[in-house]
Design a protein around this motif. Structure first.
Motif, PDB file in Angstrom:
ATOM      1  N   GLU A 241      46.267  19.728   4.100  1.00 48.32           N
ATOM      2  CA  GLU A 241      45.983  20.374   5.379  1.00 48.32           C
ATOM      3  C   GLU A 241      45.906  21.888   5.164  1.00 48.32           C
ATOM      4  O   GLU A 241      46.733  22.463   4.468  1.00 48.32           O
ATOM      5  N   ILE A 242      44.896  22.527   5.764  1.00 48.12           N
ATOM      6  CA  ILE A 242      44.731  23.977   5.645  1.00 48.12           C
ATOM      7  C   ILE A 242      44.756  24.581   7.040  1.00 48.12           C
ATOM      8  O   ILE A 242      43.908  24.253   7.878  1.00 48.12           O
ATOM      9  N   ASN A 243      45.736  25.454   7.294  1.00 49.07           N
ATOM     10  CA  ASN A 243      45.873  26.120   8.585  1.00 49.07           C
ATOM     11  C   ASN A 243      45.518  27.587   8.432  1.00 49.07           C
ATOM     12  O   ASN A 243      46.044  28.264   7.551  1.00 49.07           O
ATOM     13  N   VAL A 244      44.628  28.079   9.305  1.00 52.02           N
ATOM     14  CA  VAL A 244      44.214  29.482   9.270  1.00 52.02           C
ATOM     15  C   VAL A 244      44.807  30.187  10.484  1.00 52.02           C
ATOM     16  O   VAL A 244      44.631  29.736  11.614  1.00 52.02           O
ATOM     17  N   ASN A 245      45.517  31.278  10.232  1.00 54.04           N
ATOM     18  CA  ASN A 245      46.126  32.073  11.296  1.00 54.04           C
ATOM     19  C   ASN A 245      45.650  33.513  11.165  1.00 54.04           C
ATOM     20  O   ASN A 245      45.577  34.041  10.051  1.00 54.04           O
ATOM     21  N   THR A 246      45.352  34.150  12.304  1.00 50.06           N
ATOM     22  CA  THR A 246      44.940  35.546  12.290  1.00 50.06           C
ATOM     23  C   THR A 246      45.771  36.317  13.306  1.00 50.06           C
ATOM     24  O   THR A 246      46.290  35.740  14.258  1.00 50.06           O
ATOM     25  N   ASP A 247      45.869  37.622  13.080  1.00 47.23           N
ATOM     26  CA  ASP A 247      46.523  38.441  14.099  1.00 47.23           C
ATOM     27  C   ASP A 247      45.442  38.962  15.048  1.00 47.23           C
ATOM     28  O   ASP A 247      44.265  38.608  14.921  1.00 47.23           O
TER      29      ASP A 247
ATOM     30  N   THR B 242      50.776  19.614   0.090  1.00 49.37           N
ATOM     31  CA  THR B 242      50.648  18.943   1.383  1.00 49.37           C
ATOM     32  C   THR B 242      49.982  19.826   2.427  1.00 49.37           C
ATOM     33  O   THR B 242      49.237  19.338   3.271  1.00 49.37           O
ATOM     34  N   ARG B 243      50.247  21.144   2.357  1.00 53.47           N
ATOM     35  CA  ARG B 243      49.697  22.048   3.370  1.00 53.47           C
ATOM     36  C   ARG B 243      49.567  23.454   2.810  1.00 53.47           C
ATOM     37  O   ARG B 243      50.381  23.889   2.002  1.00 53.47           O
ATOM     38  N   VAL B 244      48.520  24.156   3.257  1.00 53.81           N
ATOM     39  CA  VAL B 244      48.342  25.563   2.910  1.00 53.81           C
ATOM     40  C   VAL B 244      48.203  26.338   4.215  1.00 53.81           C
ATOM     41  O   VAL B 244      47.342  26.020   5.038  1.00 53.81           O
ATOM     42  N   ASP B 245      49.077  27.323   4.411  1.00 49.02           N
ATOM     43  CA  ASP B 245      48.991  28.204   5.571  1.00 49.02           C
ATOM     44  C   ASP B 245      48.390  29.519   5.106  1.00 49.02           C
ATOM     45  O   ASP B 245      48.873  30.130   4.145  1.00 49.02           O
ATOM     46  N   VAL B 246      47.328  29.953   5.796  1.00 50.94           N
ATOM     47  CA  VAL B 246      46.636  31.197   5.460  1.00 50.94           C
ATOM     48  C   VAL B 246      46.811  32.156   6.629  1.00 50.94           C
ATOM     49  O   VAL B 246      46.516  31.802   7.769  1.00 50.94           O
ATOM     50  N   HIS B 247      47.296  33.361   6.342  1.00 50.92           N
ATOM     51  CA  HIS B 247      47.494  34.381   7.364  1.00 50.92           C
ATOM     52  C   HIS B 247      46.610  35.577   7.034  1.00 50.92           C
ATOM     53  O   HIS B 247      46.699  36.123   5.931  1.00 50.92           O
ATOM     54  N   LEU B 248      45.770  35.967   7.982  1.00 52.57           N
ATOM     55  CA  LEU B 248      44.839  37.075   7.786  1.00 52.57           C
ATOM     56  C   LEU B 248      45.145  38.195   8.760  1.00 52.57           C
ATOM     57  O   LEU B 248      45.452  37.948   9.927  1.00 52.57           O
ATOM     58  N   SER B 249      45.026  39.437   8.277  1.00 55.94           N
ATOM     59  CA  SER B 249      45.207  40.576   9.176  1.00 55.94           C
ATOM     60  C   SER B 249      44.503  41.799   8.606  1.00 55.94           C
ATOM     61  O   SER B 249      44.191  41.865   7.417  1.00 55.94           O
ATOM     62  N   ASP B 250      44.254  42.749   9.477  1.00 53.28           N
ATOM     63  CA  ASP B 250      43.710  44.049   9.105  1.00 53.28           C
ATOM     64  C   ASP B 250      44.788  45.048   9.474  1.00 53.28           C
ATOM     65  O   ASP B 250      44.951  45.409  10.634  1.00 53.28           O
ATOM     66  N   GLU B 251      45.548  45.479   8.472  1.00 50.70           N
ATOM     67  CA  GLU B 251      46.736  46.286   8.727  1.00 50.70           C
ATOM     68  C   GLU B 251      46.432  47.654   9.321  1.00 50.70           C
ATOM     69  O   GLU B 251      47.249  48.225  10.016  1.00 50.70           O
TER      70      GLU B 251
ATOM     71  N   ASN C 298      42.665  45.111   4.495  1.00 51.55           N
ATOM     72  CA  ASN C 298      42.536  43.692   4.827  1.00 51.55           C
ATOM     73  C   ASN C 298      43.508  42.893   3.972  1.00 51.55           C
ATOM     74  O   ASN C 298      43.546  43.032   2.758  1.00 51.55           O
ATOM     75  N   TYR C 299      44.282  42.061   4.639  1.00 55.01           N
ATOM     76  CA  TYR C 299      45.403  41.375   4.014  1.00 55.01           C
ATOM     77  C   TYR C 299      45.254  39.872   4.192  1.00 55.01           C
ATOM     78  O   TYR C 299      44.910  39.397   5.267  1.00 55.01           O
ATOM     79  N   CYS C 300      45.508  39.131   3.111  1.00 53.04           N
ATOM     80  CA  CYS C 300      45.492  37.674   3.158  1.00 53.04           C
ATOM     81  C   CYS C 300      46.743  37.168   2.456  1.00 53.04           C
ATOM     82  O   CYS C 300      47.031  37.547   1.321  1.00 53.04           O
ATOM     83  N   MET C 301      47.492  36.320   3.148  1.00 55.74           N
ATOM     84  CA  MET C 301      48.679  35.703   2.575  1.00 55.74           C
ATOM     85  C   MET C 301      48.466  34.193   2.623  1.00 55.74           C
ATOM     86  O   MET C 301      48.041  33.653   3.639  1.00 55.74           O
ATOM     87  N   MET C 302      48.706  33.524   1.509  1.00 58.12           N
ATOM     88  CA  MET C 302      48.585  32.075   1.431  1.00 58.12           C
ATOM     89  C   MET C 302      49.922  31.493   0.998  1.00 58.12           C
ATOM     90  O   MET C 302      50.537  31.959   0.042  1.00 58.12           O
ATOM     91  N   GLU C 303      50.336  30.451   1.714  1.00 62.82           N
ATOM     92  CA  GLU C 303      51.583  29.761   1.409  1.00 62.82           C
ATOM     93  C   GLU C 303      51.270  28.284   1.229  1.00 62.82           C
ATOM     94  O   GLU C 303      50.802  27.625   2.150  1.00 62.82           O
ATOM     95  N   ALA C 304      51.494  27.784   0.026  1.00 65.37           N
ATOM     96  CA  ALA C 304      51.230  26.377  -0.281  1.00 65.37           C
ATOM     97  C   ALA C 304      52.544  25.608  -0.268  1.00 65.37           C
ATOM     98  O   ALA C 304      53.508  26.001  -0.918  1.00 65.37           O
TER      99      ALA C 304
END
Length: 126
Positions: A2-8, A37-46, A56-62
């Motif tokens: 599962e891949i979840n994309v989150n943005t601010d 099982t899952r990858v959470d992706v967090h995107l932001s423009d600091e 531009n910032y990208c954080m990935m948590e597997a």
């Protein structure tokens, strides 16, 4: 997987962005699909108002079954570069983490009873 994309609130989220993230993650770590099982992706423009390079910032948590979460992050001039860079870092991190897990599973200890029997056979045959 599962891949979840989150943005601010500084990132305009749209279907194309979600697809780009999914394609990048799947192409980088697709071979780990059984373990991850899952990858959470967090995107932001600091620095959205300042327009500075590298904001531009990208954080990935597997989330890996049987292992602590693997987290990477990347800063870049644009969002696509930060996504690509983070996906590449995640691939290397999973290679390392899952390689260590597999090494531990592959190592077999010889039971002490067999060692004693083997030593007797070696000494009695000489």
């Amino acid at each position: 997987m599962e891949i979840n994309v989150n943005t601010d609130n500084t990132i305009d989220r749209h279907q194309g962005l979600d697809e780009r993230v999914r394609e990048s993650v799947e192409s980088s770590i697709g071979r780990f699909a059984e373990q991850v099982t899952r990858v959470d992706v967090h995107l932001s423009d600091e620095n959205s108002q300042k327009h500075e390079d590298g904001s531009n910032y990208c954080m990935m948590e597997a989330r890996v079954a049987g292992y602590a979460p693997v987290v990477v992050n990347a800063h870049a001039q644009n969002l696509h570069l930060s996504i690509t860079s983070a996906a590449s870092k995640l691939k290397r991190a999973l290679d390392s983490a899952l390689g260590r897990l597999n090494d531990k599973k592959m190592r077999e200890t010889v039971p002490l009873a067999e060692d004693a029997t083997a030593d007797k056979n070696l000494t009695s045959g000489a």
